[in-house]
Enzyme design. Structure first.
Site, PDB file in Angstrom:
ATOM      1  CG  ASP A  58      31.050  14.927  -5.814  1.00 61.09           C
ATOM      2  OD1 ASP A  58      30.555  15.742  -5.061  1.00 61.09           O
ATOM      3  OD2 ASP A  58      32.083  14.387  -5.677  1.00 61.09           O
ATOM      4  CG  ASN A  84      18.071  14.090   0.139  1.00 63.02           C
ATOM      5  OD1 ASN A  84      17.503  14.027   1.442  1.00 63.02           O
ATOM      6  ND2 ASN A  84      18.978  13.179  -0.105  1.00 63.02           N
ATOM      7  CB  SER A 144      18.560  20.081  10.195  1.00 64.72           C
ATOM      8  OG  SER A 144      18.555  19.917  11.266  1.00 64.72           O
ATOM      9  CE1 TYR A 167      23.316  18.020   8.685  1.00 70.32           C
ATOM     10  CE2 TYR A 167      22.169  18.612  10.659  1.00 70.32           C
ATOM     11  CZ  TYR A 167      22.238  18.237   9.631  1.00 70.32           C
ATOM     12  OH  TYR A 167      21.223  17.689   8.919  1.00 70.32           O
ATOM     13  CE  LYS A 171      21.445  20.060   6.191  1.00 66.75           C
ATOM     14  NZ  LYS A 171      21.133  19.592   4.934  1.00 66.75           N
ATOM     15  CB  THR A 202      19.507   8.091   7.549  1.00 67.16           C
ATOM     16  OG1 THR A 202      19.966   9.337   8.198  1.00 67.16           O
ATOM     17  CG2 THR A 202      18.095   8.666   7.229  1.00 67.16           C
TER      18      THR A 202
END
Ligand code: NAP
Length: 252
Positions: A58, A84, A144, A167, A171, A202
């Site tokens: 984790d 990842n 990303s 997000y 990134k 996904t």
């Protein structure tokens, strides 16, 4: 034998990266935060005769990262790390519309940074002693194109402003982490790059891979994995400290 660790490898792009690497004869540790989901994924790949091993990992838990690194160290070596594991929890439920920066709860931003930034940093720090022993260590931070300042400030870029506060900023931070480690490691054989797998069907993007036909623009996890794997297997003369996507180098 080449040995790799993929975090968040029980599904999506991570599972496809693990499968892709293992098909090339690389032994792959599948890191997963759920014992059940991780072991199920390993079972799936072993049924395909692929040399894989589960490791509980984790990335938001320091003890878990330390234990995973120790387990891999005690088994021998590590040549490739693919950071990842990632979350995108700042969209309006059931949509790909971001919660506006003024409305986004700070705890949501913290969760994003815990997983997508701090988790990746700590996994690198804990595995670096092993990677330094490799003849050519490789680290890929799965990023990303939403992290790109060049894209996000381009008024003609269609997905502009998707999740800029949460997000995308996490990134973008991961990208700078990549640059920082690349500089520290510039005189070693280790290469570290940030890689965008491209928009992929996904759970994270809320798109079922089986319904791809109705979603133009979404690639398969296998296609996303191809891009990631390219930079996990860079030759000795390859780049470090750069940002790549499916079509080559990306602007920061
Ligand atoms: P996904 O199918 O949701 O997979 C995410 C993986 O990360 C899962 O295995 C998940 O485990 C794991 N994870 C989440 N939090 C974790 C933690 N604290 N510790 C360990 N593992 C954790 O998403 P994906 O699309 O494959 O995403 C993989 C990476 O690609 C992410 O970094 C994402 O940001 C990046 N990416 C995706 C896209 C896209 O369009 N899909 C585009 C650009 C970049 P659980 O199953 O336990 O939740």
């Amino acid at each position: 034998m080449t040995i790799a660790l993929v975090t968040g490898a029980n599904k999506g792009i991570g599972l496809a990266v693990a499968r892709n690497l293992a098909r090339r004869g690389i032994k792959v540790w599948l890191g997963a935060r759920s014992e059940q989901r991780g072991r199920d994924a390993v079972e799936l790949l072993r049924a395909e005769q692929l040399d894989t091993e589960f490791v509980l990992l984790d990335v938001t838990n320091q003890n878990s990262i330390a234990a995973a690194a120790e387990r891999i160290a005690s088994a021998g070596a590590l040549d490739i790390l693919v950071n990842n594991a990632g979350i995108m929890n700042d969209m309006v439920a059931g949509t790909l519309n971001p919660i506006l920066p003024s409305q986004l709860p700070l705890n949501t931003v913290r969760e994003l940074y815990d997983t997508n930034v701090f988790g990746a940093i700590e996994v690198i720090q804990r595995t670096l002693p092993l990677l330094r022993k490799s003849s050519g260590g490789r680290i890929v931070n799965v990023s990303s194109r939403f992290a790109s300042f060049a894209h996000q400030t381009d008024e003609k870029w269609p997905p502009r402003s998707i999740s800029t506060l949460g997000y995308s900023s996490a990134k973008a931070a991961l990208n700078m982490v990549t640059v920082g480690f690349a500089y520290e490691l510039r005189d070693t054989t280790i290469k570290i790059n940030a890689v965008s797998p491209g928009t992929t069907a996904t759970d994270l993007s809320g798109t079922d891979a089986r319904k791809l036909a109705g979603k133009p623009g979404f690639g398969t996890p296998e296609r996303g994995a191809e891009t990631v794997v390219t930079y996990a297997l860079l030759p000795a003369a390859g780049p470090s400290g750069r940002f790549f996507g499916p079509d080559g180098e990306l602007s920061w």
